[in-house]
Design a protein around this motif. Structure first.
Motif, mmCIF file in Angstrom:
data_model
loop_
_atom_site.group_PDB
_atom_site.id
_atom_site.type_symbol
_atom_site.label_atom_id
_atom_site.label_comp_id
_atom_site.label_asym_id
_atom_site.label_seq_id
_atom_site.Cartn_x
_atom_site.Cartn_y
_atom_site.Cartn_z
ATOM 1 N N VAL A 138 0.864 -1.181 0.000
ATOM 2 C CA VAL A 138 0.000 0.000 0.000
ATOM 3 C C VAL A 138 0.901 1.231 0.000
ATOM 4 N N LYS A 139 0.732 2.092 -0.983
ATOM 5 C CA LYS A 139 1.549 3.301 -1.035
ATOM 6 C C LYS A 139 0.944 4.359 -0.114
ATOM 7 N N VAL A 140 1.736 4.811 0.826
ATOM 8 C CA VAL A 140 1.320 5.865 1.753
ATOM 9 C C VAL A 140 2.189 7.093 1.480
ATOM 10 N N SER A 141 1.581 8.141 0.950
ATOM 11 C CA SER A 141 2.303 9.380 0.641
ATOM 12 C C SER A 141 1.867 10.456 1.619
ATOM 13 N N VAL A 142 2.836 11.127 2.214
ATOM 14 C CA VAL A 142 2.539 12.158 3.211
ATOM 15 C C VAL A 142 3.332 13.420 2.879
ATOM 16 N N TYR A 143 2.635 14.541 2.843
ATOM 17 C CA TYR A 143 3.260 15.860 2.673
ATOM 18 C C TYR A 143 3.039 16.609 3.981
ATOM 19 N N TYR A 144 4.134 17.037 4.607
ATOM 20 C CA TYR A 144 4.040 17.584 5.956
ATOM 21 C C TYR A 144 5.017 18.727 6.130
ATOM 22 N N TYR B 161 -4.266 21.614 0.441
ATOM 23 C CA TYR B 161 -4.802 22.764 1.166
ATOM 24 C C TYR B 161 -4.756 22.554 2.677
ATOM 25 N N TYR B 162 -4.189 21.436 3.099
ATOM 26 C CA TYR B 162 -4.126 21.087 4.524
ATOM 27 C C TYR B 162 -2.857 20.286 4.754
ATOM 28 N N VAL B 163 -2.318 20.399 5.960
ATOM 29 C CA VAL B 163 -1.110 19.653 6.318
ATOM 30 C C VAL B 163 -1.354 18.954 7.657
ATOM 31 N N PRO B 164 -1.082 17.655 7.772
ATOM 32 C CA PRO B 164 -0.478 16.777 6.775
ATOM 33 C C PRO B 164 -1.472 16.358 5.694
ATOM 34 N N TRP B 165 -0.975 16.221 4.491
ATOM 35 C CA TRP B 165 -1.747 15.809 3.328
ATOM 36 C C TRP B 165 -1.409 14.351 3.057
ATOM 37 N N ILE B 166 -2.413 13.482 3.082
ATOM 38 C CA ILE B 166 -2.169 12.035 3.070
ATOM 39 C C ILE B 166 -2.882 11.398 1.881
ATOM 40 N N LEU B 167 -2.121 10.662 1.089
ATOM 41 C CA LEU B 167 -2.682 9.923 -0.034
ATOM 42 C C LEU B 167 -2.432 8.430 0.176
ATOM 43 N N ILE B 168 -3.392 7.624 -0.223
ATOM 44 C CA ILE B 168 -3.256 6.174 -0.178
ATOM 45 C C ILE B 168 -3.337 5.649 -1.606
ATOM 46 N N ASP C 284 -1.848 6.761 -4.109
ATOM 47 C CA ASP C 284 -1.923 7.961 -4.952
ATOM 48 C C ASP C 284 -3.321 8.551 -5.054
ATOM 49 N N GLY C 285 -4.240 8.085 -4.234
ATOM 50 C CA GLY C 285 -5.596 8.620 -4.246
ATOM 51 C C GLY C 285 -5.868 9.468 -3.015
ATOM 52 N N PHE C 286 -6.713 10.494 -3.180
ATOM 53 C CA PHE C 286 -7.037 11.385 -2.065
ATOM 54 C C PHE C 286 -8.546 11.588 -1.969
ATOM 55 N N SER C 287 -9.031 11.635 -0.733
ATOM 56 C CA SER C 287 -10.389 12.096 -0.454
ATOM 57 C C SER C 287 -10.389 12.691 0.944
ATOM 58 N N ARG C 288 -11.326 13.592 1.194
ATOM 59 C CA ARG C 288 -11.397 14.218 2.518
ATOM 60 C C ARG C 288 -11.687 13.194 3.594
ATOM 61 N N SER C 289 -12.576 12.260 3.315
ATOM 62 C CA SER C 289 -12.919 11.256 4.320
ATOM 63 C C SER C 289 -11.718 10.370 4.628
ATOM 64 N N GLN C 290 -10.960 10.005 3.585
ATOM 65 C CA GLN C 290 -9.758 9.193 3.795
ATOM 66 C C GLN C 290 -8.715 9.951 4.606
ATOM 67 N N LEU C 291 -8.572 11.265 4.338
ATOM 68 C CA LEU C 291 -7.640 12.086 5.106
ATOM 69 C C LEU C 291 -7.988 12.061 6.591
ATOM 70 N N SER C 292 -9.267 12.220 6.897
ATOM 71 C CA SER C 292 -9.703 12.205 8.298
ATOM 72 C C SER C 292 -9.472 10.834 8.931
#
Length: 209
Positions: free
Chosen positions: A25-31, A165-172, A174-182
């Protein structure tokens, strides 16, 4: 156990031996190095979950966040949400990513830095604590190399969709959603284990103990 059941069980195990492993599972984090939310996520979620599940995680961490950069001679100048100290801390972590080849030590170093929330000021101490050679990181931090590496992170981040638009920004994967971020901020272990398409390792069930 009846012989027929035993034989079937052994056959199943032998078949499973040749089954290709599921992709990680690719976990990408921008912080950001001085962001409280980044520090909480890194130290309470990302680092402990990565330690337990690193066999099924492809990790991609990027210290940049709400930064901007402009050309300056052969290098770049940076402006960061929490000021110049954060820019320096971000670059130090980027330099560490390049110069610490052992990912276990790189993550231990980064976790130590984020736990202290002092940016580059924690670098030398954290390097000693986890057994990392700080000299190449320090040289990178003071050089054009560090500026160019940090600029590359900014270019990579700018290509994200949607835009950070928010930090930390988390993708799973390579996909992003607000619910997944939370969900990832609250329970990264669960998010990773649910995204994994193979047989979940025992560490996926630690939260149920």
């Amino acid at each position: 156990m009846p012989l027929l059941v035993l034989a079937l069980s052994l056959a199943t195990l032998l078949q499973g031996k040749d089954t290709p492993a599921a992709p990680p599972v690719k976990v990408s984090v921008y912080y950001e190095s001085l962001c409280g939310d980044s520090a909480r996520f890194f130290t309470q979620q990302l680092y402990p979950v990565w330690k337990d599940l690193k066999d099924i995680i492809e990790l991609d961490v990027n210290s940049y966040g709400k930064s901007t950069n402009t050309p300056d001679g052969d290098g770049y100048k940076f402006q960061c949400q929490h000021g110049p100290r954060e820019c320096k801390g971000n670059m130090m972590l980027t330099c560490a990513k390049k110069h610490v080849s052992n990912q276990d030590k790189f993550m231990a170093f980064s976790n130590c830095v984020m736990k202290q929330l002092r940016g580059a000021e924690a670098g030398d101490q954290c390097a000693r604590e986890v057994g990392v050679d700080f000299c190449p990181i320090k040289e990178c931090l003071k050089s054009i190399e560090g500026q160019r590496l940090q600029h590359e992170v900014g270019v990579k981040q700018a290509a994200l969709h949607p835009t950070l638009y928010y930090v930390p920004w988390i993708l799973i994967n390579d996909g992003f959603s607000r619910s997944q971020l939370s969900r990832a901020q609250a329970n990264l272990r669960e998010v990773v284990c649910q995204a994994y398409t193979g047989v979940p390792p025992a560490q996926c069930h630690l939260q149920d103990l």
